[in-house]
Design a protein around this motif. Structure first.
Motif, PDB file in Angstrom:
ATOM      1  N   HIS A   1       0.817  -1.212   0.000  1.00 46.86           N
ATOM      2  CA  HIS A   1       0.000   0.000   0.000  1.00 46.86           C
ATOM      3  C   HIS A   1       0.856   1.270   0.000  1.00 46.86           C
ATOM      4  CE1 HIS A   1      -3.726  -2.140   0.153  1.00 46.86           C
ATOM      5  NE2 HIS A   1      -3.297  -2.869   1.169  1.00 46.86           N
ATOM      6  N   GLU A   2       2.047   1.208   0.540  1.00 45.30           N
ATOM      7  CA  GLU A   2       2.952   2.352   0.540  1.00 45.30           C
ATOM      8  C   GLU A   2       3.433   2.698  -0.872  1.00 45.30           C
ATOM      9  OE1 GLU A   2       4.366   4.596   2.816  1.00 45.30           O
ATOM     10  OE2 GLU A   2       2.681   3.934   4.027  1.00 45.30           O
ATOM     11  N   MET A   3       3.599   1.692  -1.706  1.00 44.37           N
ATOM     12  CA  MET A   3       4.138   1.958  -3.043  1.00 44.37           C
ATOM     13  C   MET A   3       3.186   2.786  -3.902  1.00 44.37           C
ATOM     14  SD  MET A   3       4.128  -1.699  -4.934  1.00 44.37           S
ATOM     15  CE  MET A   3       2.631  -2.431  -5.529  1.00 44.37           C
ATOM     16  N   PHE A   4       1.922   2.841  -3.537  1.00 50.01           N
ATOM     17  CA  PHE A   4       0.981   3.639  -4.319  1.00 50.01           C
ATOM     18  C   PHE A   4       1.199   5.138  -4.123  1.00 50.01           C
ATOM     19  CE2 PHE A   4      -0.938  -0.491  -4.470  1.00 50.01           C
ATOM     20  CZ  PHE A   4      -1.251  -0.568  -5.818  1.00 50.01           C
ATOM     21  N   ARG A   5       1.923   5.490  -3.086  1.00 51.24           N
ATOM     22  CA  ARG A   5       2.321   6.896  -2.915  1.00 51.24           C
ATOM     23  C   ARG A   5       3.194   7.314  -4.101  1.00 51.24           C
ATOM     24  NH1 ARG A   5       5.978   8.282   2.196  1.00 51.24           N
ATOM     25  NH2 ARG A   5       6.681   6.238   1.548  1.00 51.24           N
ATOM     26  N   TRP A   6       4.102   6.436  -4.506  1.00 54.55           N
ATOM     27  CA  TRP A   6       4.988   6.729  -5.640  1.00 54.55           C
ATOM     28  C   TRP A   6       4.229   6.635  -6.965  1.00 54.55           C
ATOM     29  CZ3 TRP A   6       8.185   8.643  -2.563  1.00 54.55           C
ATOM     30  CH2 TRP A   6       8.677   7.972  -1.448  1.00 54.55           C
ATOM     31  N   ILE A   7       3.380   5.642  -7.081  1.00 57.90           N
ATOM     32  CA  ILE A   7       2.619   5.449  -8.317  1.00 57.90           C
ATOM     33  C   ILE A   7       1.735   6.654  -8.591  1.00 57.90           C
ATOM     34  CG2 ILE A   7       0.807   4.058  -9.403  1.00 57.90           C
ATOM     35  CD1 ILE A   7       2.027   1.633  -7.924  1.00 57.90           C
ATOM     36  N   ASN A   8       1.026   7.128  -7.580  1.00 53.09           N
ATOM     37  CA  ASN A   8       0.135   8.279  -7.770  1.00 53.09           C
ATOM     38  C   ASN A   8       0.910   9.558  -8.077  1.00 53.09           C
ATOM     39  OD1 ASN A   8      -2.146   6.703  -7.328  1.00 53.09           O
ATOM     40  ND2 ASN A   8      -2.076   7.025  -5.130  1.00 53.09           N
ATOM     41  N   ALA A   9       2.107   9.690  -7.546  1.00 49.48           N
ATOM     42  CA  ALA A   9       2.931  10.861  -7.833  1.00 49.48           C
ATOM     43  C   ALA A   9       3.465  10.832  -9.269  1.00 49.48           C
ATOM     44  CB  ALA A   9       4.084  10.950  -6.846  1.00 49.48           C
ATOM     45  N   LEU A  10       3.524   9.659  -9.870  1.00 50.11           N
ATOM     46  CA  LEU A  10       4.040   9.523 -11.239  1.00 50.11           C
ATOM     47  C   LEU A  10       2.974   9.743 -12.308  1.00 50.11           C
ATOM     48  CD1 LEU A  10       6.387   6.461 -10.761  1.00 50.11           C
ATOM     49  CD2 LEU A  10       7.080   8.716 -11.581  1.00 50.11           C
ATOM     50  N   ASP A  11       1.723   9.995 -11.919  1.00 50.35           N
ATOM     51  CA  ASP A  11       0.633  10.164 -12.884  1.00 50.35           C
ATOM     52  C   ASP A  11       0.913  11.239 -13.927  1.00 50.35           C
ATOM     53  OD1 ASP A  11      -0.953   8.109 -12.047  1.00 50.35           O
ATOM     54  OD2 ASP A  11      -2.245   9.357 -10.788  1.00 50.35           O
ATOM     55  N   THR A  12       1.564  12.307 -13.534  1.00 46.56           N
ATOM     56  CA  THR A  12       1.793  13.424 -14.462  1.00 46.56           C
ATOM     57  C   THR A  12       3.218  13.453 -15.008  1.00 46.56           C
ATOM     58  OG1 THR A  12       2.358  14.879 -12.617  1.00 46.56           O
ATOM     59  CG2 THR A  12       0.041  14.830 -13.327  1.00 46.56           C
ATOM     60  N   ALA A  13       4.043  12.512 -14.623  1.00 49.52           N
ATOM     61  CA  ALA A  13       5.440  12.503 -15.062  1.00 49.52           C
ATOM     62  C   ALA A  13       5.555  12.021 -16.511  1.00 49.52           C
ATOM     63  CB  ALA A  13       6.265  11.604 -14.158  1.00 49.52           C
ATOM     64  N   PRO A  14       6.493  12.606 -17.255  1.00 47.51           N
ATOM     65  CA  PRO A  14       6.724  12.152 -18.632  1.00 47.51           C
ATOM     66  C   PRO A  14       7.570  10.871 -18.632  1.00 47.51           C
ATOM     67  CG  PRO A  14       8.214  13.945 -18.110  1.00 47.51           C
ATOM     68  CD  PRO A  14       7.337  13.740 -16.902  1.00 47.51           C
ATOM     69  N   ILE A  15       6.916   9.726 -18.819  1.00 49.62           N
ATOM     70  CA  ILE A  15       7.628   8.448 -18.804  1.00 49.62           C
ATOM     71  C   ILE A  15       7.274   7.642 -20.047  1.00 49.62           C
ATOM     72  CG2 ILE A  15       7.966   8.249 -16.314  1.00 49.62           C
ATOM     73  CD1 ILE A  15       5.406   6.699 -16.115  1.00 49.62           C
ATOM     74  N   LYS A  16       8.108   6.682 -20.338  1.00 53.63           N
ATOM     75  CA  LYS A  16       7.933   5.841 -21.526  1.00 53.63           C
ATOM     76  C   LYS A  16       6.654   5.009 -21.427  1.00 53.63           C
ATOM     77  CE  LYS A  16      12.036   6.562 -23.440  1.00 53.63           C
ATOM     78  NZ  LYS A  16      12.275   7.053 -24.755  1.00 53.63           N
TER      79      LYS A  16
END
Length: 91
Positions: free
Chosen positions: A34-49
């Motif tokens: 459940h902690e890892m979703f903190r990182w996942i949600n923060a990556l929603d707007t990041a420019p990633i492949k």
């Protein structure tokens, strides 16, 4: 270090922890899951492949119905390695 690189690296570390704890049948796996979703949600707007976005989409699909099986642990470990390698290539 960019913010995206830090977020993906942190997610990779948490995925590795979750996978290893799942193999050991540790109850702490659920906490880190459940902690890892903190990182996942923060990556929603990041420019990633796109292939990284596919990994994030798969992880999000299990947020409310996690599966703590050995097969899923293998998937999380694989994702951890892929994300770790991706962070090494980010400029």
């Amino acid at each position: 270090m960019t913010e995206t690189k830090m977020l993906i690296g942190s997610l990779s570390n948490d995925l590795s922890r979750v996978a290893n704890m799942m193999y050991r049948k540790s109850s702490s796996a659920e906490i880190f899951f459940h902690e890892m979703f903190r990182w996942i949600n923060a990556l929603d707007t990041a420019p990633i492949k796109p292939y990284i976005q596919t990994i994030l989409k798969d992880l999000k699909s299990h947020e409310h119905h996690p599966q703590f099986t050995d097969e899923r642990a293998e998937t999380y470990l694989m994702y951890s390695v892929i994300l770790q390698n991706y962070t090494l290539r980010i400029k």
